[in-house]
Design a protein around this motif. Sequence first.
Motif, PDB file in Angstrom:
ATOM      1  N   PRO A  29      15.985  42.335  53.805  1.00 22.49           N
ATOM      2  CA  PRO A  29      14.558  42.389  54.065  1.00 22.49           C
ATOM      3  C   PRO A  29      14.228  43.387  55.099  1.00 22.49           C
ATOM      4  CG  PRO A  29      15.254  40.076  54.240  1.00 22.49           C
ATOM      5  CD  PRO A  29      16.709  40.640  54.120  1.00 22.49           C
ATOM      6  N   LYS A  30      13.194  43.988  54.838  1.00 21.11           N
ATOM      7  CA  LYS A  30      12.675  44.751  55.920  1.00 21.11           C
ATOM      8  C   LYS A  30      12.406  44.112  57.309  1.00 21.11           C
ATOM      9  CE  LYS A  30       8.537  48.100  56.991  1.00 21.11           C
ATOM     10  NZ  LYS A  30       7.433  48.453  56.474  1.00 21.11           N
ATOM     11  N   LEU A  31      12.863  44.509  58.512  1.00 23.28           N
ATOM     12  CA  LEU A  31      12.633  44.043  59.691  1.00 23.28           C
ATOM     13  C   LEU A  31      11.280  44.403  60.203  1.00 23.28           C
ATOM     14  CD1 LEU A  31      16.017  44.627  61.514  1.00 23.28           C
ATOM     15  CD2 LEU A  31      15.295  42.561  60.437  1.00 23.28           C
ATOM     16  N   ILE A  32      10.820  43.175  61.011  1.00 23.84           N
ATOM     17  CA  ILE A  32       9.241  43.570  61.459  1.00 23.84           C
ATOM     18  C   ILE A  32       9.596  44.113  62.913  1.00 23.84           C
ATOM     19  CG2 ILE A  32       7.183  42.283  62.527  1.00 23.84           C
ATOM     20  CD1 ILE A  32       7.748  40.209  60.360  1.00 23.84           C
ATOM     21  N   LEU A  33       9.249  45.479  62.913  1.00 24.31           N
ATOM     22  CA  LEU A  33       9.384  46.085  64.340  1.00 24.31           C
ATOM     23  C   LEU A  33       8.018  46.906  64.661  1.00 24.31           C
ATOM     24  CD1 LEU A  33      12.675  47.892  63.378  1.00 24.31           C
ATOM     25  CD2 LEU A  33      12.511  45.789  64.980  1.00 24.31           C
ATOM     26  N   GLY A  34       7.927  47.319  66.155  1.00 24.61           N
ATOM     27  CA  GLY A  34       6.841  48.014  66.571  1.00 24.61           C
ATOM     28  C   GLY A  34       7.119  49.008  67.408  1.00 24.61           C
ATOM     29  N   PRO A  35       6.235  49.811  68.088  1.00 21.24           N
ATOM     30  CA  PRO A  35       6.737  50.711  68.967  1.00 21.24           C
ATOM     31  C   PRO A  35       7.324  50.191  70.342  1.00 21.24           C
ATOM     32  CG  PRO A  35       3.918  50.467  68.767  1.00 21.24           C
ATOM     33  CD  PRO A  35       4.881  49.727  67.605  1.00 21.24           C
ATOM     34  N   GLU A  36       7.065  49.073  70.427  1.00 21.78           N
ATOM     35  CA  GLU A  36       7.681  48.405  71.481  1.00 21.78           C
ATOM     36  C   GLU A  36       9.131  48.432  71.785  1.00 21.78           C
ATOM     37  OE1 GLU A  36       6.538  45.057  68.881  1.00 21.78           O
ATOM     38  OE2 GLU A  36       5.420  46.996  69.750  1.00 21.78           O
ATOM     39  N   ASN A  37       9.665  48.519  70.457  1.00 22.14           N
ATOM     40  CA  ASN A  37      11.164  48.309  70.090  1.00 22.14           C
ATOM     41  C   ASN A  37      11.777  49.789  70.409  1.00 22.14           C
ATOM     42  OD1 ASN A  37       9.861  46.203  67.982  1.00 22.14           O
ATOM     43  ND2 ASN A  37      12.087  45.856  68.943  1.00 22.14           N
ATOM     44  N   ALA A  38      11.229  50.845  70.516  1.00 19.25           N
ATOM     45  CA  ALA A  38      11.558  52.186  70.705  1.00 19.25           C
ATOM     46  C   ALA A  38      11.346  52.746  72.198  1.00 19.25           C
ATOM     47  CB  ALA A  38      10.893  53.123  69.606  1.00 19.25           C
ATOM     48  N   PHE A  39      12.356  53.590  72.484  1.00 22.55           N
ATOM     49  CA  PHE A  39      12.226  54.171  73.693  1.00 22.55           C
ATOM     50  C   PHE A  39      13.251  55.459  73.760  1.00 22.55           C
ATOM     51  CE2 PHE A  39      15.404  50.754  74.284  1.00 22.55           C
ATOM     52  CZ  PHE A  39      16.293  51.429  74.871  1.00 22.55           C
ATOM     53  N   GLY A  40      12.805  56.268  74.662  1.00 25.25           N
ATOM     54  CA  GLY A  40      13.840  57.548  74.745  1.00 25.25           C
ATOM     55  C   GLY A  40      15.099  57.185  75.633  1.00 25.25           C
ATOM     56  N   LEU A  41      16.147  57.859  75.395  1.00 27.09           N
ATOM     57  CA  LEU A  41      17.374  57.639  76.046  1.00 27.09           C
ATOM     58  C   LEU A  41      17.538  58.889  77.336  1.00 27.09           C
ATOM     59  CD1 LEU A  41      19.833  55.765  76.270  1.00 27.09           C
ATOM     60  CD2 LEU A  41      21.098  57.609  74.864  1.00 27.09           C
ATOM     61  N   PHE A  42      16.948  59.891  76.857  1.00 30.47           N
ATOM     62  CA  PHE A  42      17.258  60.873  77.838  1.00 30.47           C
ATOM     63  C   PHE A  42      16.220  61.040  79.055  1.00 30.47           C
ATOM     64  CE2 PHE A  42      17.789  66.089  77.703  1.00 30.47           C
ATOM     65  CZ  PHE A  42      18.908  65.978  78.343  1.00 30.47           C
ATOM     66  N   GLY A  43      15.234  60.443  78.999  1.00 34.25           N
ATOM     67  CA  GLY A  43      14.287  60.512  80.247  1.00 34.25           C
ATOM     68  C   GLY A  43      13.240  61.787  80.045  1.00 34.25           C
ATOM     69  N   VAL A  44      13.282  62.494  79.125  1.00 29.41           N
ATOM     70  CA  VAL A  44      12.257  63.633  78.976  1.00 29.41           C
ATOM     71  C   VAL A  44      10.956  63.141  78.611  1.00 29.41           C
ATOM     72  CG1 VAL A  44      13.958  65.473  79.496  1.00 29.41           C
ATOM     73  CG2 VAL A  44      13.332  64.698  77.117  1.00 29.41           C
ATOM     74  N   GLY A  45       9.908  63.941  78.834  1.00 23.31           N
ATOM     75  CA  GLY A  45       8.720  63.667  78.164  1.00 23.31           C
ATOM     76  C   GLY A  45       8.501  64.698  77.057  1.00 23.31           C
ATOM     77  N   VAL A  46       7.383  64.704  76.335  1.00 24.45           N
ATOM     78  CA  VAL A  46       7.241  65.615  75.023  1.00 24.45           C
ATOM     79  C   VAL A  46       6.644  66.809  75.886  1.00 24.45           C
ATOM     80  CG1 VAL A  46       5.450  66.040  73.371  1.00 24.45           C
ATOM     81  CG2 VAL A  46       6.263  63.701  73.713  1.00 24.45           C
ATOM     82  N   SER A  47       7.398  67.977  75.452  1.00 31.27           N
ATOM     83  CA  SER A  47       6.892  69.136  75.966  1.00 31.27           C
ATOM     84  C   SER A  47       6.233  70.238  75.023  1.00 31.27           C
ATOM     85  CB  SER A  47       8.287  70.015  75.931  1.00 31.27           C
ATOM     86  OG  SER A  47       8.702  70.356  74.969  1.00 31.27           O
ATOM     87  N   GLY A  48       5.744  71.344  75.575  1.00 32.96           N
ATOM     88  CA  GLY A  48       4.888  72.191  74.899  1.00 32.96           C
ATOM     89  C   GLY A  48       5.160  71.994  73.557  1.00 32.96           C
TER      90      GLY A  48
END
Length: 825
Positions: A29-48
């Motif tokens: 089955p498809k797992l129930i996930l949401g944005p709280e389950n995701a994060f960045g590993l490299f520690g940078v923010g979105v750039s231009g």
Amino acid sequence: PEMALSCFFVAVAAILAGPPPPIVPAAMPKLILGPENAFGLFGVGVSGGGANDARALLDEQALAGDPSSGKGGNVVTDWFMGYVTWYYQPECGQGEGVTAVIDLGSPHLISDIYAQHKNGAVVGQISVLANSPFDETAVWTVLVNTSQNAQKQTTAPPWVCGGWGWATPWCGWNISKTGVLGRYITVQAIQGFDLGEVVVYGKQASPPPPPPPPSPPWRAPLMGPFIGINSFVTEPLARQTAAGSIREYHDFSWDEGDGDKCFPSESAKFNPDYSGFDSDDFYNRTSSAGIKTHVCLQGRPTCQYASNASTSGDKCVDDNSVLGTARTSDPRSYSQIAGHLFQMAARWGRKSVPDTSLRLAAGQPKLTGVGWVEGLEVRNEPNGGWHGRDPFMSPAEHAALLSACFDGHESTLPALTGIRNADPSMLVSMGGLSGATQVALDYVKVMRLWFQHFRKDGKFAADVLNFHFYCNDDQTSKGASPEECMFEEVALNLSAWRDANEPTLQVWLTEFGYDTSPRSPNLAPAYGSFDAEDVQGMWLIRTYMYLAAARIDRAHMFMLANVVDDGGTKFQTSGLTQDKEHAYTPKKSWYFVATMSSVLANTTCAGPLTRKDDLRIAKCVRVQSLGGASVVVVAWMATKTGQSLSTQLDLGGTTAKTATLIELWPNSTVGNQKAVPVASGAVTVTVSEMPIFVAVGVDPVPQSGPVPPITPAPAADCEGLPVGLSCANSTSGPTGNFIMCPDGTTEECPDGGICMDHHNGTISCVADPTSPCTGKPLGLFCTDAPTQPGWPDSYVECPGVLTRYCPIETPKCSQVGTTINCGPR
């Protein structure tokens, strides 16, 4: 970078030779996930040019549908971190560079993974890991390269997911019908690309790990040291006393300067240091004044970068050759800074160490365990990416650095490294992160995962989680009020994460503030009857109160003094006082913060704020063993329109007949105080956007008046000399040098004159009787000075004493009136 990519493409070619296998429906089955389950590993923010961070991979799960059965939806948001080149320059196989992590929360059997992509090439890697994003070996991995142009033509090297992009937005991998066991899924970008959504199929294999054992309830900090400022060692103590704590920026190179060797052969200087400053005296004076001092060590000493000054701002590694390699995530690369922090903790902490453990230059006093410094911070804004990859520290790199500096990475580094190995009671803070957003919390989350994976004790190697946050409307025109940028909500997000994950740690907000220059993009703008200094001051006071209500443990505004009063760039006028050139004259905000400190010093302000429409009310209670008001109520309007309100403030059931109303006031460190009647435990007052304080149990005191001006301390060379000008004669006799006191600036008499001292702060510059120009008019004159064999004759240019020589071809000097002629001998 070229080698890393070629390594990647070789791997792709080896694994993906031939046509891709056909996709079949998911086995689980498809797992129930949401944005709280995701994060960045490299520690940078979105750039231009970027779109969204890792949370965009799981933010539209309902819209994504069921792609394994051909019913995948067309999602809207994409994960794309932008066009910064060094985001996508990983070492092959080292897991560096932009990577999104999906945390399933517990071990799962994963059967299938699908991802949506709309256009352009995808060059990356998707992996399933069992225990940690830092596992050395993945349980399943796929290297992806979908080089496909707008005409739907494939290009070398080999690609998978035929038609992915323009023709087929969803691509899937049938991993295993029985599932592979893992908790983490990583999506690494080898080059910039966008993914719309990821859908995971599987089932839980075991329950989530148990929550951490309960910790003692959070204790609200005493407001005295809670109210902090950023300051420098050169700024006057009489201005620093406006707050109860300071965060002091301390350059590594001050203690280990030119000619010094790094740990383990360092010869540290503190009194004086290599710059000539006496750090011992500074910390002794702040400690004696009751100020808690937190030292932020920044920069690199010359023994680390030697002659290559271009690396002076890079990561504080022992060896520059490790920059750009996986060794920057190894604690063993940071023994030199860990060794120096041991020396700082041994000297200024509370525990003495044997003299044999001190690494001091000759002539340095052997101090240890003096207790003048409360804590040490390891670097400033390690996640600042504005200077490029080598200065930037990923969460793994900063965790490795911090583990080395905390306790010598559990005492596995050489002896005499690590703060706690010198003083087990010294507070240790991670470097203050630029930003207090979710990206910064992701940075801390990854650091925690690193500690759990690479430290045997699994301990977060710090006592303090440390963040910076500035309120700006749009980063280009003006600052925003703390309410407009939701400062309280930002801070609550930080303390909530702490409470849930690391409840024994403190959370500090060590940079926030506003400028007063109308040209600054961080301006506290004048409006209504308030000028910029009013707005700066009242927004700072409101921010302190929001941070206290949000369960923050320490708040340091940026900063004590302006960099330059007429500056227009960001942070140049964020000081509570004017600049050094204007003798640190207090601005209104300095008096406001000083008043707040004096009123609230012995109280705690725990608990949520009371909200009544736009009215905000905080209640602060005196710590019983201390003096001062028993209760202080702080109130303000959370608006930016000049509004005010006549209202009743509940004083907590007091039976007192009067209370003291304290208004923030220019030129008074205690504000403007007056008695107000109490009826049924409440007072009726007018509340505006400028906070007021109502104190119970203290009588009003008169305004203090402006504080005395700062008189600069005389320079060492001015000791015993009057204010003004004095000759700087040497032991060999009179010279042309003179000194200006009290600042110690030296100058030289013009035209080769010598200094005549009148011993009253004045001098005269007179002709030197031994000068070849004495008695001569303006011009060129041959000299009688003998020359060395083979040398041409000399002449002087008067009235100066600049000596010149005839050319070798025409070496003889002949006088012709007020000029000379050089001819054959």
